[in-house]
Scaffold this motif. Structure first.
Motif, PDB file in Angstrom:
ATOM      1  N   THR A 166      36.137  22.948 -15.881  1.00 63.09           N
ATOM      2  CA  THR A 166      36.082  23.395 -17.362  1.00 63.09           C
ATOM      3  C   THR A 166      35.052  23.878 -18.106  1.00 63.09           C
ATOM      4  O   THR A 166      34.718  25.043 -18.889  1.00 63.09           O
ATOM      5  N   GLN A 167      33.618  23.535 -17.530  1.00 62.99           N
ATOM      6  CA  GLN A 167      32.385  23.732 -18.287  1.00 62.99           C
ATOM      7  C   GLN A 167      32.224  25.274 -17.747  1.00 62.99           C
ATOM      8  O   GLN A 167      31.501  25.962 -18.655  1.00 62.99           O
ATOM      9  N   VAL A 168      32.622  25.846 -16.813  1.00 65.46           N
ATOM     10  CA  VAL A 168      32.343  27.219 -16.549  1.00 65.46           C
ATOM     11  C   VAL A 168      32.943  28.034 -17.653  1.00 65.46           C
ATOM     12  O   VAL A 168      32.413  29.018 -17.880  1.00 65.46           O
ATOM     13  N   LEU A 169      34.070  27.820 -17.964  1.00 69.95           N
ATOM     14  CA  LEU A 169      34.782  28.471 -19.054  1.00 69.95           C
ATOM     15  C   LEU A 169      34.130  28.388 -20.299  1.00 69.95           C
ATOM     16  O   LEU A 169      33.890  29.266 -21.212  1.00 69.95           O
ATOM     17  N   PHE A 170      33.319  27.330 -20.662  1.00 73.81           N
ATOM     18  CA  PHE A 170      32.977  27.155 -22.023  1.00 73.81           C
ATOM     19  C   PHE A 170      31.350  27.248 -22.170  1.00 73.81           C
ATOM     20  O   PHE A 170      30.904  26.963 -23.082  1.00 73.81           O
ATOM     21  N   LYS A 171      30.740  27.323 -20.861  1.00 68.73           N
ATOM     22  CA  LYS A 171      29.290  27.274 -20.996  1.00 68.73           C
ATOM     23  C   LYS A 171      28.878  28.240 -21.666  1.00 68.73           C
ATOM     24  O   LYS A 171      27.234  27.924 -22.464  1.00 68.73           O
ATOM     25  N   ASP A 172      29.195  29.566 -22.095  1.00 64.32           N
ATOM     26  CA  ASP A 172      28.454  30.376 -22.997  1.00 64.32           C
ATOM     27  C   ASP A 172      29.271  30.286 -24.423  1.00 64.32           C
ATOM     28  O   ASP A 172      28.508  30.962 -25.501  1.00 64.32           O
ATOM     29  N   LEU A 173      29.942  29.462 -24.561  1.00 65.37           N
ATOM     30  CA  LEU A 173      30.747  29.539 -26.062  1.00 65.37           C
ATOM     31  C   LEU A 173      29.701  28.750 -27.224  1.00 65.37           C
ATOM     32  O   LEU A 173      29.758  29.219 -28.282  1.00 65.37           O
ATOM     33  N   LYS A 174      28.811  27.907 -26.624  1.00 61.64           N
ATOM     34  CA  LYS A 174      28.139  27.291 -27.587  1.00 61.64           C
ATOM     35  C   LYS A 174      27.154  28.111 -28.416  1.00 61.64           C
ATOM     36  O   LYS A 174      26.658  28.102 -29.332  1.00 61.64           O
ATOM     37  N   ASP A 175      26.710  29.171 -27.670  1.00 55.67           N
ATOM     38  CA  ASP A 175      26.017  30.315 -28.415  1.00 55.67           C
ATOM     39  C   ASP A 175      26.334  31.484 -28.708  1.00 55.67           C
ATOM     40  O   ASP A 175      25.938  32.450 -29.363  1.00 55.67           O
ATOM     41  N   ILE A 189      40.172  32.937 -28.810  1.00 58.13           N
ATOM     42  CA  ILE A 189      41.177  32.189 -29.072  1.00 58.13           C
ATOM     43  C   ILE A 189      42.413  32.975 -29.271  1.00 58.13           C
ATOM     44  O   ILE A 189      43.552  32.468 -28.744  1.00 58.13           O
ATOM     45  N   GLN A 190      42.482  33.993 -29.848  1.00 56.05           N
ATOM     46  CA  GLN A 190      43.298  34.948 -29.860  1.00 56.05           C
ATOM     47  C   GLN A 190      43.952  35.376 -28.605  1.00 56.05           C
ATOM     48  O   GLN A 190      45.088  35.500 -28.363  1.00 56.05           O
ATOM     49  N   PHE A 191      42.937  35.703 -27.574  1.00 58.61           N
ATOM     50  CA  PHE A 191      43.489  36.075 -26.367  1.00 58.61           C
ATOM     51  C   PHE A 191      44.035  34.895 -25.498  1.00 58.61           C
ATOM     52  O   PHE A 191      45.043  35.244 -25.032  1.00 58.61           O
ATOM     53  N   TRP A 192      43.579  33.723 -25.514  1.00 58.79           N
ATOM     54  CA  TRP A 192      44.344  32.570 -25.011  1.00 58.79           C
ATOM     55  C   TRP A 192      45.645  32.535 -25.755  1.00 58.79           C
ATOM     56  O   TRP A 192      46.710  32.160 -25.070  1.00 58.79           O
ATOM     57  N   GLU A 193      45.728  32.551 -27.065  1.00 52.70           N
ATOM     58  CA  GLU A 193      47.249  32.397 -27.439  1.00 52.70           C
ATOM     59  C   GLU A 193      48.028  33.494 -27.328  1.00 52.70           C
ATOM     60  O   GLU A 193      49.242  33.073 -26.673  1.00 52.70           O
ATOM     61  N   PHE A 194      47.714  34.728 -26.789  1.00 51.70           N
ATOM     62  CA  PHE A 194      48.347  35.690 -26.052  1.00 51.70           C
ATOM     63  C   PHE A 194      48.870  35.224 -24.760  1.00 51.70           C
ATOM     64  O   PHE A 194      50.050  35.363 -24.496  1.00 51.70           O
ATOM     65  N   ILE A 195      47.808  34.831 -24.031  1.00 52.42           N
ATOM     66  CA  ILE A 195      48.262  34.344 -22.747  1.00 52.42           C
ATOM     67  C   ILE A 195      49.246  33.184 -22.581  1.00 52.42           C
ATOM     68  O   ILE A 195      50.294  33.270 -21.927  1.00 52.42           O
ATOM     69  N   LYS A 196      49.120  32.320 -23.520  1.00 49.36           N
ATOM     70  CA  LYS A 196      50.238  31.232 -23.669  1.00 49.36           C
ATOM     71  C   LYS A 196      51.200  31.645 -24.256  1.00 49.36           C
ATOM     72  O   LYS A 196      52.573  31.052 -23.443  1.00 49.36           O
ATOM     73  N   ASN A 197      51.625  32.691 -25.051  1.00 48.30           N
ATOM     74  CA  ASN A 197      52.836  33.055 -25.461  1.00 48.30           C
ATOM     75  C   ASN A 197      53.542  33.981 -24.483  1.00 48.30           C
ATOM     76  O   ASN A 197      54.818  33.955 -24.242  1.00 48.30           O
ATOM     77  N   ARG A 198      52.593  34.886 -23.624  1.00 45.15           N
ATOM     78  CA  ARG A 198      53.117  35.657 -22.631  1.00 45.15           C
ATOM     79  C   ARG A 198      53.986  34.859 -21.563  1.00 45.15           C
ATOM     80  O   ARG A 198      55.021  34.987 -21.251  1.00 45.15           O
ATOM     81  N   ASP A 199      53.211  33.535 -21.178  1.00 45.35           N
ATOM     82  CA  ASP A 199      53.847  32.771 -20.096  1.00 45.35           C
ATOM     83  C   ASP A 199      54.994  32.078 -20.748  1.00 45.35           C
ATOM     84  O   ASP A 199      55.843  31.683 -19.857  1.00 45.35           O
ATOM     85  N   LYS A 200      55.190  31.815 -22.151  1.00 41.49           N
ATOM     86  CA  LYS A 200      56.442  31.255 -22.450  1.00 41.49           C
ATOM     87  C   LYS A 200      57.771  32.074 -22.172  1.00 41.49           C
ATOM     88  O   LYS A 200      58.694  31.508 -22.174  1.00 41.49           O
TER      89      LYS A 200
END
Length: 115
Positions: A83-92, A102-113
């Protein structure tokens, strides 16, 4: 004060040596030193051991603040190396990039539904 500084501060405040803490949490002394200098970050299990040893919450250890409702499961997931691989750059990252992610992730979740 950042995470590494808090680790060192808590150790010194309790009067413990790096050698003692390292033995207590099951890591090598140089590993603990790298945590306290910010060169490395411990995994969930090690973080939990440090929080227990210093008698503070994982929330306080990582953020410097107490947060109601932060579960150990949440921290276990966030401190997972995969999980840290995904978040390591987010803090900066700039706020607009985080919003875009976040918008992209919402798109992926909705697409999979719809599949």
């Amino acid at each position: 004060m950042n995470y590494a500084d808090r680790l060192k501060f808590l150790r010194e405040k309790t009067g413990l040596t790096q050698k003692f803490v390292a033995q207590k949490i099951g890591v090598k002394n140089n590993t603990l030193s790298s945590y306290e200098s910010g060169k490395r970050q411990p995994d969930y299990e090690t973080t939990k051991k440090l929080a227990d040893l210093y008698e503070v919450s994982i929330d306080f250890l990582l953020t410097g603040k107490e947060h109601e409702g932060s579960s150990d499961d949440m921290w276990r997931e966030l401190l997972n190396p995969k999980t840290q691989v995904l978040f390591k750059d987010l803090k900066d990252a700039p706020e607009e990039k985080i919003d875009e992610l976040i918008q992209f992730w919402e798109f992926i979740k909705n697409r999979d539904k719809t599949k």
